[in-house]
Design a protein around this motif. Structure first.
Motif, PDB file in Angstrom:
ATOM      1  N   ALA A 144       0.751  -1.179  -0.136  1.00  9.70           N
ATOM      2  CA  ALA A 144       0.006  -0.043   0.047  1.00  9.70           C
ATOM      3  C   ALA A 144       0.367   1.173  -0.193  1.00  9.70           C
ATOM      4  O   ALA A 144       0.637   2.218  -0.821  1.00  9.70           O
ATOM      5  CB  ALA A 144      -1.015   0.073   1.171  1.00  9.70           C
ATOM      6  N   ILE A 145       1.609   1.372   1.155  1.00 11.37           N
ATOM      7  CA  ILE A 145       2.895   2.194   1.625  1.00 11.37           C
ATOM      8  C   ILE A 145       3.486   2.543  -0.161  1.00 11.37           C
ATOM      9  O   ILE A 145       3.745   3.729  -1.176  1.00 11.37           O
ATOM     10  CB  ILE A 145       3.547   2.297   2.538  1.00 11.37           C
ATOM     11  N   GLY A 146       4.142   1.244  -1.181  1.00 10.21           N
ATOM     12  CA  GLY A 146       4.952   1.555  -1.265  1.00 10.21           C
ATOM     13  C   GLY A 146       4.116   2.060  -3.113  1.00 10.21           C
ATOM     14  O   GLY A 146       4.551   2.617  -4.449  1.00 10.21           O
ATOM     15  N   SER A 147       3.580   1.598  -3.504  1.00 10.15           N
ATOM     16  CA  SER A 147       1.944   2.201  -4.172  1.00 10.15           C
ATOM     17  C   SER A 147       1.677   3.332  -4.041  1.00 10.15           C
ATOM     18  O   SER A 147       2.074   3.951  -5.810  1.00 10.15           O
ATOM     19  CB  SER A 147       0.905   1.205  -4.662  1.00 10.15           C
ATOM     20  N   LEU A 148       1.419   4.626  -2.761  1.00 13.98           N
ATOM     21  CA  LEU A 148       1.718   5.706  -2.886  1.00 13.98           C
ATOM     22  C   LEU A 148       2.425   6.272  -3.515  1.00 13.98           C
ATOM     23  O   LEU A 148       3.158   7.623  -4.230  1.00 13.98           O
ATOM     24  CB  LEU A 148       1.467   6.095  -1.848  1.00 13.98           C
ATOM     25  N   CYS A 149       4.113   5.702  -2.452  1.00 20.86           N
ATOM     26  CA  CYS A 149       5.537   6.006  -3.380  1.00 20.86           C
ATOM     27  C   CYS A 149       5.604   6.238  -4.377  1.00 20.86           C
ATOM     28  O   CYS A 149       6.056   6.845  -5.396  1.00 20.86           O
ATOM     29  CB  CYS A 149       6.221   5.779  -2.716  1.00 20.86           C
ATOM     30  N   GLN A 150       5.085   5.170  -5.406  1.00 19.70           N
ATOM     31  CA  GLN A 150       5.417   5.179  -7.236  1.00 19.70           C
ATOM     32  C   GLN A 150       4.426   5.843  -7.711  1.00 19.70           C
ATOM     33  O   GLN A 150       4.379   6.771  -8.421  1.00 19.70           O
ATOM     34  CB  GLN A 150       5.481   3.852  -7.440  1.00 19.70           C
ATOM     35  N   LYS A 151       3.045   6.226  -7.333  1.00 15.67           N
ATOM     36  CA  LYS A 151       2.764   7.024  -7.975  1.00 15.67           C
ATOM     37  C   LYS A 151       2.806   8.638  -8.164  1.00 15.67           C
ATOM     38  O   LYS A 151       2.950   9.412  -8.537  1.00 15.67           O
ATOM     39  CB  LYS A 151       1.057   6.672  -7.311  1.00 15.67           C
ATOM     40  N   ALA A 152       3.945   8.877  -6.489  1.00 14.03           N
ATOM     41  CA  ALA A 152       3.677  10.063  -6.686  1.00 14.03           C
ATOM     42  C   ALA A 152       5.694  10.572  -7.132  1.00 14.03           C
ATOM     43  O   ALA A 152       5.636  11.713  -7.009  1.00 14.03           O
ATOM     44  CB  ALA A 152       3.479  10.358  -4.682  1.00 14.03           C
ATOM     45  N   ASN A 153       6.262   9.595  -7.474  1.00 14.38           N
ATOM     46  CA  ASN A 153       7.339   9.759  -7.577  1.00 14.38           C
ATOM     47  C   ASN A 153       8.123  10.022  -6.485  1.00 14.38           C
ATOM     48  O   ASN A 153       8.761  10.587  -6.825  1.00 14.38           O
ATOM     49  CB  ASN A 153       7.412  10.420  -9.218  1.00 14.38           C
TER      50      ASN A 153
END
Length: 218
Positions: A3-12
């Protein structure tokens, strides 16, 4: 992690995952982190003073120390390629060899099997501690390797000292490098007694520990 990793990827946003406590104890989804840090001497069973840094893509940490340019001795600057870029002196070859041997042994047993054995021993320890009136568990019943507890009306540092000097049982006593966690648990400033278990521990060893602990509380 997902979940956290997906948010970071989306926000670069680059994400460094601290897996010091969990690496070797449970599955870690690497697809969601840019850098993973892990200790060698905890869940992986290697020697102290070793660690692992996994870098994805173009990630590269800054060199904290320079000197001894090694494979580029004709240059005054550190080599630009890894691992030479980060090796300002002689690597910890005995530690690296020890970690390599630990990983070779680690791979002989599936992680899921190791985790099941470890959780079984951990649950056995928690159930045994529950039977001692003076003991209060501060750890969750499931997950992790370590079990922390407090003892009412007793100097926990003295308990740890006596368990080692009389029974050669090695524990950790205190704040465990995490004073804010202990403030949240209301165990600050005395901290807790921490017992770490692994898949190789046995119920007989837990029984011996409980017997020794009861002797100190008598």
């Amino acid at each position: 992690i997902e979940a956290i990793g997906s948010l970071c990827q989306k926000a670069n946003i680059p994400w460094i995952l601290d897996a010091a406590q969990s690496c070797g104890c449970e599955e870690i989804p690497l697809d969601y982190c840019d850098i993973l840090c892990a200790s060698g001497h905890k869940g992986l069973g290697g020697p102290m003073g070793t660690g692992i840094l996994l870098l994805a893509g173009q990630s590269q940490p800054l060199d904290l120390i320079q000197g001894g340019t090694g494979s580029s001795s004709d240059s005054l600057d550190m080599p630009k390629h890894l691992p030479d870029y980060l090796e300002a002196g002689s690597p910890n070859l005995p530690g690296i060899a020890g970690l390599g041997a630990a990983l070779a042994d680690f791979n002989k047993t599936p992680l899921c099997e190791r985790s099941q054995k470890q959780q079984s021993i951990r649950s056995y320890l928690c159930q045994a501690l529950d039977t001692i009136a003076e003991v209060k568990l501060t750890s969750p019943r499931l997950g992790g390797t370590a079990v922390s507890f407090t003892v009412t009306g007793t100097d926990m540092g003295e308990i740890g000292h006596q368990l080692w000097s009389r029974h050669k049982i090695c524990l950790r006593v205190g704040l465990h490098c995490s004073p804010l966690a202990h403030k949240s648990l209301q165990t600050f400033p005395t901290g807790t007694i921490r017992v770490s278990v692994s898949h190789s521990n046995t119920e007989a060893e837990i029984d011996n520990f409980i017997k020794a602990l009861l002797e100190q509380l008598a």
